[in-house]
Enzyme design. Structure first.
Site, mmCIF file in Angstrom:
data_model
loop_
_atom_site.group_PDB
_atom_site.id
_atom_site.type_symbol
_atom_site.label_atom_id
_atom_site.label_comp_id
_atom_site.label_asym_id
_atom_site.label_seq_id
_atom_site.Cartn_x
_atom_site.Cartn_y
_atom_site.Cartn_z
ATOM 1 N N ARG A 164 11.518 -4.810 -4.328
ATOM 2 C CA ARG A 164 9.975 -4.514 -3.604
ATOM 3 C C ARG A 164 9.852 -6.679 -3.669
ATOM 4 O O ARG A 164 9.813 -6.917 -3.083
ATOM 5 C CB ARG A 164 8.947 -4.339 -5.093
ATOM 6 C CG ARG A 164 7.655 -4.600 -4.053
ATOM 7 C CD ARG A 164 6.586 -3.681 -4.146
ATOM 8 N NE ARG A 164 6.756 -2.061 -4.853
ATOM 9 C CZ ARG A 164 5.911 -1.926 -5.959
ATOM 10 N NH1 ARG A 164 4.541 -2.703 -6.755
ATOM 11 N NH2 ARG A 164 5.943 -0.651 -6.363
ATOM 12 N N HIS B 148 11.009 3.305 5.276
ATOM 13 C CA HIS B 148 10.168 1.991 3.676
ATOM 14 C C HIS B 148 9.014 3.047 3.678
ATOM 15 O O HIS B 148 7.961 3.019 4.227
ATOM 16 C CB HIS B 148 9.505 0.647 4.434
ATOM 17 C CG HIS B 148 9.104 0.628 3.373
ATOM 18 N ND1 HIS B 148 10.177 -0.472 2.374
ATOM 19 C CD2 HIS B 148 8.050 -0.752 2.838
ATOM 20 C CE1 HIS B 148 9.563 -1.247 1.951
ATOM 21 N NE2 HIS B 148 8.055 -1.803 2.072
ATOM 22 N N TYR C 85 -3.161 -3.784 18.414
ATOM 23 C CA TYR C 85 -3.231 -4.544 20.089
ATOM 24 C C TYR C 85 -2.528 -5.376 19.729
ATOM 25 O O TYR C 85 -1.811 -6.103 20.713
ATOM 26 C CB TYR C 85 -4.114 -5.393 19.564
ATOM 27 C CG TYR C 85 -5.655 -4.211 19.221
ATOM 28 C CD1 TYR C 85 -6.144 -4.129 20.380
ATOM 29 C CD2 TYR C 85 -6.220 -4.282 18.499
ATOM 30 C CE1 TYR C 85 -7.046 -3.052 20.612
ATOM 31 C CE2 TYR C 85 -7.517 -3.860 18.509
ATOM 32 C CZ TYR C 85 -7.705 -2.484 19.371
ATOM 33 O OH TYR C 85 -8.549 -2.172 19.102
#
Length: 759
Positions: free
Chosen positions: A40, A86, A130
């Site tokens: 991570r 993931h 978007y």
């Protein structure tokens, strides 16, 4: 019988196993720590990526989002990453994707974004439904050769797919784009650098494997080596080469980055300061907010106003209070109080060889990157070699077929198992026989044979070339150097000046007196400092001469009052021989009775204030204790930097510090409780920075009552109770003039009954 609520065998307690809590916690916390460190927070030294970024790159490649293709919705990319690779929230993946596209956050963006991807003011990107994205040329370089067995793959979290353990990484991404992350018990913070400089340093390292970090860090701007960080937002680094070098050698340090500004002439002698670049990772809106808050709190007396005139580029306009303000001092005060100067930490804690967290030097990071490039080169070469050998085998089969074309056709037409017959007849391999059987009829033209011979020769020479490469270490490094040269050309200032040109420059911090900067942050106003008998301090506005205006608590009265400016420092001398330094701007205002000195500084309860005055660094002070010891000390040496004060005069009860006078003249007149007067030369008193001092006058009992410093040429003067002034010249003082530490003689006629010199 109803449903059982308890599992079989429960209730008797036999299946319970005792577990050592300490051991269990250690094991589980270690597993968590390891997972955070490895999967991570820390980047891999080879490709400079954390797993989330690597998975985003890999997913975008699978979606064929190349720089020359169209864009895809970010929601599509995030879905792909989350669904296959993931196992975390979509927001964390999208945040990582957005950051890779921000040209003010990443020096060489890995994602080409279309739509609102946030801005330097700290505004968030639009929702992922978007925005759209595709890869940049940098990502293509990082992925180059991934289909050619360049890196290992491992199963994904649900074992349905495979993902790369590391990317081939033809681009020096770790240092070029930097990285930051907080793991468990360790963190990483790497600033971005200039890719062309990193490539030059890597090439130097290939030619000189024993080079030191000093050899990789630039000595003069033109040599193309690593000068220091190169932030996407520009700015100026004001560290010396020595401190930059030390940071790169140890892998730990920090860089001071300042905003870039210029002074803009407004005509008629007026000017404004325009800030065009701010330090890396500083949010512009938050910075302006902070400066506005300081303006309201009157912490920036040199600044009148701040305006944000930014459009695409940053443009912050700072308006000074008046045209007489020094621009340098104004900026120094802003650098000190705001994020216009910030410190970027360097902690090159990375996963060395993809396995071990380690703090590496600049040389080690480049070395490990080059080692990885060598491994990728060897693996790609071997992969290509295997492909060539497979193809050559098929081509050899084709050539046999062309030489015996009629026989091949006959076997295919007449035999039940043509494959076995052909293999037996011409000693063909299974692959060759299969290839011949799969040939199209149109491939039987005469021309095709020539083409096959041509291809066979070309592949044979390529095979020889690769075998020579794999056999020679020198050839491999030559190839890597050629690849690094190509990266430097593609991402350097020549080919792409917009991206490749260095943005952060270097300069020495201008020398300004610390006191000037300190004063620039305080509004200069006249005040009257009032100290009461019981040690209450306050600062009344204006220079007041009528002391009857001051009010005090019952049982308290005026001890001292003197004029000062808010930019001054006052020195407070106590009976314990300590000096305390208090900024006048820190004193409570004139409303009420002020505050006790013990709240402002750490003064012992059994000590009282002897005197207080405005600090003047040019002066010297004479300190005298009750028992008649004393010495001269330069005033700068008594300034204390902490609340604890500074012990200057060493006294032990019942002896206490009694007097503190500024040094003037050339003689000392001292009078004791026994009314004996002694006059001696000032030069007999030593100058010290701390101590008990020397005896000034000898007493059988009692101690010092008063002391006066004067110039013998002007004579010794005193005032009596009726405020008449008496002056005694050298001739008249002859019987009292002696050596230091003498007892002295009874005071002359006309000396005040109080025993003090008065005015």
């Amino acid at each position: 019988m109803g449903k059982r609520l308890l599992p079989p065998g429960s209730g008797d307690g036999d299946h319970i196993e005792p577990v050592d809590l300490k051991k269990a916690l250690e094991e589980r916390y270690l597993a968590y720590a390891l997972s955070t460190i490895m999967h991570r927070a820390l980047p891999d030294v080879r490709d400079g990526l954390k797993p989330v970024h690597r998975r985003i790159m890999h997913a975008m490649r699978l979606l064929r989002l190349n720089p020359d293709q169209g864009f895809a919705k970010c929601a599509r990319i995030v879905g792909e990453v989350m669904g296959k690779f993931h196992p975390h929230g979509d927001q964390s993946i999208y945040d990582a994707l957005v950051r890779l596209a921000q040209d003010f956050a990443v020096r060489y963006p890995l994602v080409d974004g279309q739509g609102n991807f946030g801005n330097i003011d700290g505004d968030n990107a639009a929702a992922m439904r978007y925005t759209e994205a595709r890869m940049t040329e940098v990502s293509v370089a990082l992925l180059e050769g991934i289909t050619e067995d360049a890196v290992d793959y491992r199963p994904t979290y649900n074992e349905e797919d495979e993902e790369p353990v590391v990317l081939p990484g033809a681009f020096p991404n770790l240092l070029a784009n930097g990285s930051s992350g907080i793991a468990v018990g360790m963190a990483t913070s790497i600033p971005p650098h200039n890719a062309a400089e990193l490539c030059t340093a890597a090439l130097h390292l290939i030619d000189h494997p024993d080079a030191s970090v000093d050899d990789l860090v630039s000595r003069e701007p033109g040599d193309g080596l690593v000068q220091g960080p190169d932030f996407p937002t520009g700015g100026i680094i004001i560290d010396s080469r020595a401190s930059i070098l030390e940071a790169y050698e140890t892998g730990r340090g920090s860089f001071r980055v300042r905003a870039r500004y210029s002074v803009e002439d407004q005509g008629r002698g007026t000017w404004n300061i325009v800030v065009t670049e701010i330090p890396y990772q500083v949010q512009k809106a938050r910075l302006i907010e902070k400066i506005a808050e300081l303006l309201v709190a009157r912490k920036l007396p040199l600044l009148e106003d701040i305006r944000d005139e930014s459009a695409e580029d940053i443009r912050l306009v700072l308006v000074p209070k008046s045209r007489t303000v020094d621009p340098g001092l104004l900026m120094e005060s802003l650098f000190k109080l705001t994020e216009l100067e910030s410190r970027f930490p360097l902690n090159m804690n990375v996963l060395s060889r993809g396995k071990v967290p380690n703090v590496l030097s600049l040389k080690s990071v480049l070395q490990e990157w080059l080692e990885h490039r060598k491994e990728v080169l060897v693996r790609r070469s071997k992969h290509r070699l295997a492909e060539i050998e497979r193809r050559l085998e098929i081509l050899a089969g084709y050539l046999i077929a062309y030489l015996n074309l009629d026989e091949v056709i006959r076997i295919i037409r007449e035999e039940d198992e043509p494959k076995q017959v052909m293999m037996a007849r011409w000693s063909l391999t299974d692959i060759q026989a299969e290839a011949i059987l799969n040939m199209r009829l149109r491939a039987l033209r005469k021309l095709e044979e020539l083409e096959i011979r041509k291809e066979h020769d070309a592949l044979s020479s390529e095979k020889d070339e690769i075998e020579r490469l794999l056999a020679s270490d020198e050839k491999q490094w030559k190839t890597i150097a050629w690849q690094v040269h190509k990266v430097r050309r593609d991402f350097g200032p020549e080919e792409s000046p917009d991206v490749g040109k260095r943005r952060t420059t270097f300069a020495d911090a201008p020398d300004h007196d610390l006191n000037d900067i300190q004063n620039a942050m305080i509004e200069k106003e006249p005040v009257t400092v009032v100290i009461s008998e019981k040690g209450w301090l306050r600062a009344m506005k204006g220079h007041l001469n009528d002391h009857s205006l001051f009010g005090f608590k019952e049982g308290d009265g005026l001890k001292l009052a003197f004029h000062a400016q808010t930019t001054d420092k006052i020195l407070v001398f106590t009976t314990g021989g300590k000096f305390y330094t208090i900024g006048v701007d820190r004193l409570p205002g004139g409303r009420g009775h002020g505050e006790p000195i013990r709240i402002i500084v750490d003064m012992e309860n059994d000590q009282d204030i002897v005197t207080a005055f405005v600090h003047d660094p040019a002066r010297k002070l004479l300190l005298v204790s009750t028992e008649g010891n004393g010495f001269v000390v330069p005033e700068p040496d008594v300034v204390a930097n902490t609340r604890k004060g500074k012990q200057v005069m060493n006294v032990k009860l019942p002896d206490e510090a009694k007097l503190c006078l500024p040094v003037t003249g050339d003689h000392v007149a001292i009078v004791g409780d026994n009314r004996k007067l002694l006059v001696f030369a000032l030069s007999e008193i030593p100058e010290m920075t701390r101590g008990k001092g020397v005896r000034l006058q000898r007493y059988k009992d009692g101690g010092v009552l008063d002391i006066k410093l004067f110039a013998m040429a002007d004579g010794l003067s005193w005032q009596d109770s009726a405020e008449r002034t008496f002056v005694r010249s050298r001739e008249e003082l002859l019987e009292w003039i002696g050596n230091r530490a003498a007892a002295g003689r009874m005071v002359p006629k006309g000396f005040p009954r109080t025993g003090k010199f008065g005015g």
